[in-house]
Design a protein around this motif. Structure first.
Motif, PDB file in Angstrom:
ATOM      1  N   GLY A   1      89.267  -4.697  94.081  1.00 67.63           N
ATOM      2  CA  GLY A   1      88.571  -4.088  93.059  1.00 67.63           C
ATOM      3  C   GLY A   1      87.086  -3.940  93.479  1.00 67.63           C
ATOM      4  O   GLY A   1      86.155  -3.140  92.695  1.00 67.63           O
TER       5      GLY A   1
ATOM      6  N   ASP B   1      89.711   1.939  88.645  1.00 67.33           N
ATOM      7  CA  ASP B   1      91.275   2.619  88.413  1.00 67.33           C
ATOM      8  C   ASP B   1      90.843   3.996  88.407  1.00 67.33           C
ATOM      9  O   ASP B   1      91.939   4.796  88.040  1.00 67.33           O
ATOM     10  CB  ASP B   1      91.799   2.141  87.129  1.00 67.33           C
TER      11      ASP B   1
ATOM     12  N   SER C   1      88.557   5.721  86.779  1.00 63.98           N
ATOM     13  CA  SER C   1      87.916   6.242  85.648  1.00 63.98           C
ATOM     14  C   SER C   1      86.626   6.911  85.574  1.00 63.98           C
ATOM     15  O   SER C   1      86.291   7.441  84.753  1.00 63.98           O
ATOM     16  CB  SER C   1      87.701   4.778  84.573  1.00 63.98           C
TER      17      SER C   1
ATOM     18  N   ALA D   1      94.023   7.113  92.698  1.00 65.23           N
ATOM     19  CA  ALA D   1      93.516   5.703  92.185  1.00 65.23           C
ATOM     20  C   ALA D   1      94.783   4.834  92.175  1.00 65.23           C
ATOM     21  O   ALA D   1      94.558   3.351  92.521  1.00 65.23           O
ATOM     22  CB  ALA D   1      93.332   5.828  90.752  1.00 65.23           C
ATOM     23  N   GLY D   2      96.027   5.275  92.016  1.00 67.95           N
ATOM     24  CA  GLY D   2      97.205   4.449  92.135  1.00 67.95           C
ATOM     25  C   GLY D   2      97.242   3.893  93.547  1.00 67.95           C
ATOM     26  O   GLY D   2      97.562   2.727  93.808  1.00 67.95           O
TER      27      GLY D   2
ATOM     28  N   ARG E   1      94.952   3.930  95.755  1.00 71.06           N
ATOM     29  CA  ARG E   1      93.702   3.525  96.208  1.00 71.06           C
ATOM     30  C   ARG E   1      93.568   4.253  97.594  1.00 71.06           C
ATOM     31  O   ARG E   1      93.445   3.436  98.509  1.00 71.06           O
ATOM     32  CB  ARG E   1      93.569   1.973  96.201  1.00 71.06           C
TER      33      ARG E   1
END
Length: 304
Positions: free
Chosen positions: A39, A129, A131, A258-259, A261
């Protein structure tokens, strides 16, 4: 300001020529063998491998970049706290990102002036994520301003040449960021991530760029981390609406999953296109995600 000579203020330099920005920090670190599936992304290495960040900056300076963007895009108090890092330590790591870029500039030993831009990523970067490619987080301008101000103060205290308010997905966050930088004593550039000729949240670019037209602290405005094909039209709009120097540093053209990455799809970054961006008003030109030192060297050659 760091180099073998005395560097002028960045705003003064932009009045006379187009400067070369660096490329993606994360892809350069991954190429060196670091796993960034976390993250905190590249910000994790501020604590674990600061020398790797210096080396990444150095590769771009040696490729011809005039400006390094710090590894603080995803470095936030909230993100560090979620991983057990206290506020004092987090502040030290965020501020150190500027020092690492300065150290790379020192090691580069370049005869030309070199500058450091402190990256201020959007709220969505902290969420990790995807965003930042949507915006509209459900927060108001005041909440976003409160989120951004503490780390902006830390970064400004580390004395970068400019704050890079980058990958901004919508006008609400742009307003919050412009409020958050007031009074910190450091000039800024503001760059949106765009798609289809609009912000990621769908606002017209005339409206988005118009927010900074009368803001003296903003020395450049433009786009980053978008498809290369979006840049030329966005540069023209930014220059027309604001009269300011334009900043342009797209990604490779690949799309972010994003899932998983991971980036997917073909690369379409063409260094030859930067001459057209320059002619349209771009004065800070480089690359974002998946654009490495070789491409930045091509950009430098195309401009020089």
């Amino acid at each position: 300001m760091t180099s073998g000579t005395t560097s002028p203020p960045l705003a003064s330099a932009l009045a006379s020529r187009t400067l070369v920005l660096d490329g993606g920090m994360s892809n350069q670190l991954e190429a060196a063998g670091y796993d960034l599936r976390d993250g905190l992304w590249s910000a994790r290495l501020l604590a674990e491998r600061p020398e790797a960040i210096v080396a990444a900056h150095l590769a771009y300076f040696r490729a011809g970049a005039d400006v390094a963007i710090t590894a603080s895009y995803q470095a936030t108090f909230e993100g560090f706290r979620a991983r057990g890092v206290g506020r004092e330590r987090a502040a030290g790591l965020i501020g150190a990102s500027v020092g690492l870029a300065r150290e790379a500039a020192r090691r580069a030993g370049a005869a030309r002036p070199l500058w450091v831009a402190a990256s201020v990523g959007p709220y969505g970067a902290m969420l990790a994520d995807g965003s930042e490619y949507r915006g509209r987080y459900g927060l108001g301008v005041a909440e976003l301003e409160r989120f951004h101000r503490p780390r902006i103060e830390v970064l400004a205290g580390a004395a970068p040449d400019v704050l890079a308010l980058e990958t901004v997905p919508d006008t609400d966050e742009a307003v919050a960021l412009l409020r958050a930088v007031r009074g910190v004593g450091v000039p800024v550039w503001l760059s949106y991530s765009v798609a289809g000729g609009r912000t990621r949240a769908g606002q017209p670019l005339e409206e988005a760029f118009g927010l900074v037209a009368e803001v003296d602290q903003v020395i450049a405005v433009g786009v980053n981390c978008c498809a290369p094909g979006e840049v030329a039209d966005a540069v023209a709009v930014a220059a027309r609406v604001t009269g300011k120097p334009v900043v342009a540093y797209p990604n490779s053209g690949e799309g972010w999953d994003a899932g998983a990455r991971a980036w997917a799809g073909p690369s379409c970054f063409d260094a030859g296109a930067v001459r057209g961006w320059r002619d349209g008003g771009a004065r800070l030109v480089g690359g974002c995600c998946r654009v490495g030192p070789e491409a930045i060297a091509e950009v430098a050659r195309a401009l020089r």
